[in-house]
Scaffold this motif. Structure first.
Motif, mmCIF file in Angstrom:
data_model
loop_
_atom_site.group_PDB
_atom_site.id
_atom_site.type_symbol
_atom_site.label_atom_id
_atom_site.label_comp_id
_atom_site.label_asym_id
_atom_site.label_seq_id
_atom_site.Cartn_x
_atom_site.Cartn_y
_atom_site.Cartn_z
ATOM 1 N N UNK A 291 -16.271 -14.510 -11.764
ATOM 2 C CA UNK A 291 -15.136 -14.546 -10.841
ATOM 3 C C UNK A 291 -15.065 -15.943 -10.236
ATOM 4 N N UNK A 292 -13.923 -16.564 -10.420
ATOM 5 C CA UNK A 292 -13.720 -17.911 -9.902
ATOM 6 C C UNK A 292 -12.641 -17.852 -8.824
ATOM 7 N N UNK A 293 -12.969 -18.408 -7.678
ATOM 8 C CA UNK A 293 -12.015 -18.493 -6.574
ATOM 9 C C UNK A 293 -11.917 -19.965 -6.202
ATOM 10 N N UNK A 294 -10.750 -20.544 -6.419
ATOM 11 C CA UNK A 294 -10.596 -21.977 -6.195
ATOM 12 C C UNK A 294 -11.471 -22.741 -7.168
ATOM 13 N N UNK A 295 -12.345 -23.571 -6.624
ATOM 14 C CA UNK A 295 -13.212 -24.356 -7.514
ATOM 15 C C UNK A 295 -14.647 -23.847 -7.516
ATOM 16 N N UNK A 296 -14.818 -22.565 -7.132
ATOM 17 C CA UNK A 296 -16.174 -22.003 -7.059
ATOM 18 C C UNK A 296 -16.287 -20.736 -7.906
ATOM 19 N N UNK A 297 -17.369 -20.658 -8.654
ATOM 20 C CA UNK A 297 -17.678 -19.416 -9.365
ATOM 21 C C UNK A 297 -18.509 -18.568 -8.397
ATOM 22 N N UNK A 298 -17.899 -17.506 -7.856
ATOM 23 C CA UNK A 298 -18.538 -16.797 -6.738
ATOM 24 C C UNK A 298 -19.570 -15.778 -7.186
ATOM 25 N N UNK A 299 -19.452 -15.260 -8.401
ATOM 26 C CA UNK A 299 -20.430 -14.290 -8.901
ATOM 27 C C UNK A 299 -20.091 -13.923 -10.337
ATOM 28 N N UNK A 300 -20.966 -13.136 -10.930
ATOM 29 C CA UNK A 300 -20.712 -12.698 -12.295
ATOM 30 C C UNK A 300 -21.380 -11.365 -12.557
ATOM 31 N N UNK A 301 -20.842 -10.652 -13.528
ATOM 32 C CA UNK A 301 -21.486 -9.410 -13.951
ATOM 33 C C UNK A 301 -21.726 -9.461 -15.458
ATOM 34 N N UNK A 302 -22.701 -8.685 -15.877
ATOM 35 C CA UNK A 302 -22.956 -8.457 -17.292
ATOM 36 C C UNK A 302 -22.364 -7.094 -17.615
ATOM 37 N N UNK A 303 -21.598 -7.009 -18.670
ATOM 38 C CA UNK A 303 -21.028 -5.711 -19.060
ATOM 39 C C UNK A 303 -21.684 -5.285 -20.362
ATOM 40 N N UNK A 304 -22.411 -4.187 -20.291
ATOM 41 C CA UNK A 304 -23.161 -3.737 -21.463
ATOM 42 C C UNK A 304 -22.531 -2.498 -22.057
ATOM 43 N N UNK A 305 -22.487 -2.462 -23.372
ATOM 44 C CA UNK A 305 -21.927 -1.309 -24.059
ATOM 45 C C UNK A 305 -22.470 -1.287 -25.476
ATOM 46 N N UNK A 306 -22.625 -0.086 -26.001
ATOM 47 C CA UNK A 306 -23.015 0.015 -27.407
ATOM 48 C C UNK A 306 -21.830 -0.287 -28.308
ATOM 49 N N UNK A 307 -20.620 -0.207 -27.740
ATOM 50 C CA UNK A 307 -19.418 -0.526 -28.494
ATOM 51 C C UNK A 307 -19.200 -2.038 -28.441
ATOM 52 N N UNK A 308 -18.579 -2.616 -29.463
ATOM 53 C CA UNK A 308 -18.358 -4.064 -29.444
ATOM 54 C C UNK A 308 -17.339 -4.469 -28.400
#
Lengths: 55, 284
Positions: free
Chosen positions: B182-199
């Motif tokens: 997640x980018x707000x302005x010029x900062x990347x404020x956080x991130x998540x990993x999304x895991x799935x057995x599906x591609x």
């Protein structure tokens, strides 16, 4: 605040004050419902997802 | 300072954004896009807003509104150009490539023969995507020419006219996960990993979210991607390549985030509203 599902007639209850445009799911039949008005409360079956919907 | 939050259906995200605006103390109106009309010669009713945050679930409705507001000189988050780029995968890929941001190869064709030739050159497997679309819908991984031929014929025959533009993306053999930042302005404020057995790992398709630490490399590619499409409040879909690098898959301009607050511990809606207010203040 309570009303009825227009699809199956089940009771639909809100824990918090609903907002116009809010989407909920009927716990009985699973249909998506949209709050179309809050005063008085009115709900309708939500529009089907369109091809250009998303984030 | 007065904000308008333009919406259609109210998702959990919009409710959280409303709470964040209320917490900020800024005056605001909620405006349902389906309940308003625009007199193109009279922007005055809309000039009461210092900034308009666009949260419509429909891309075409959002574009209509943003076009009008921006032509009138009313600032929006995000703006029309950003929406146009992010809402069209061809445009997004071009913007990323022209800015030098790593992104998978893409071939575009308008006939079945040329599409098959292009994918054959690029190599199988490949991913066919609608140029406009979201939530992982109508993506097709094609492993060979037979499956590509069948999918393309179905798209050409049964799809709307947009499906006659074939967008074929290089398949990235990523782990059973991808990254959303997640980018707000010029900062990347956080991130998540999304895991799935599906591609397809979208949380809208059942992918499970967990926190993804924002490394300097991840922050850089995320902010670079956001700036490549014009900047603002954006969600960047990043994939890990088999070579150990990162590549940007897509950029989303009306991002959904309800599944990302708990794993990251970041108050994403509050950060979004801070940014919206800053855009409004710079307009005063």
């Amino acid at each position: 605040m309570n009303t009825e599902c227009p699809e199956c007639g089940a009771a639909v209850a809100f824990d918090e004050a609903p907002m116009a445009g809010e989407i909920i799911e009927c716990e009985e039949c699973g249909v998506e419902l949209e709050v179309t008005a809050v005063n008085p409360l009115a709900i309708a079956v939500a529009p089907e997802v369109e091809e250009d919907w998303g984030e | 300072m007065k904000i308008a939050l333009l919406h259609s259906r109210i998702r959990m995200e919009e409710k959280l954004l409303v709470k964040a605006i209320e917490n900020s103390g800024v005056e605001f109106d909620l405006i349902d896009m389906r309940q308003v009309h625009f007199d193109l010669e009279n922007p005055d009713p809309w000039r009461q807003y210092d900034v308009i945050m666009e949260r419509c679930v429909s891309h075409s409705q959002a574009m209509a509104a943003l076009q009008i507001f921006n032509m009138w000189g009313i600032p929006t988050v995000n703006n029309y150009d950003v929406g146009m780029i992010c809402g069209d995968k061809i445009h997004t890929s071009l913007a990323l490539m022209m800015a030098g941001v790593p992104t998978p190869s893409v071939r575009v064709a308008t006939s079945q023969d040329m599409a098959l030739e292009a994918i054959g050159e690029m190599g199988y497997p490949a991913v066919l995507k609608p140029a406009t679309g979201s939530w992982g819908r109508l993506l097709a991984r094609v492993d060979d020419e037979n499956s590509a031929e069948a999918i393309i014929e179905h798209k050409m025959t049964l799809g709307s006219y947009q499906h006659s533009i074939i967008y074929a993306q290089e398949y990235i053999d990523k782990p059973q996960r991808d990254i959303r930042t997640f980018v707000v302005g010029d900062e990347c404020i956080c991130g998540i990993m999304r895991e799935s057995e599906h591609w397809i790992t979208n949380t809208a398709r059942g992918g499970k979210a967990s926190n993804c630490p924002v490394t300097p490399e991840l922050a850089k590619i995320s902010v670079d991607a956001a700036q490549a499409v014009g900047g603002g409040v954006l969600a960047i879909d990043v994939m890990e390549t088999p070579e150990g690098g990162l590549t940007v898959n897509e950029v989303n301009y009306t991002m959904e985030f309800k599944n990302s607050i708990a794993p990251t511990g970041v108050d994403i809606p509050a950060k979004m509203i801070e940014y919206v207010i800053s855009v409004g203040e710079s307009n005063k």
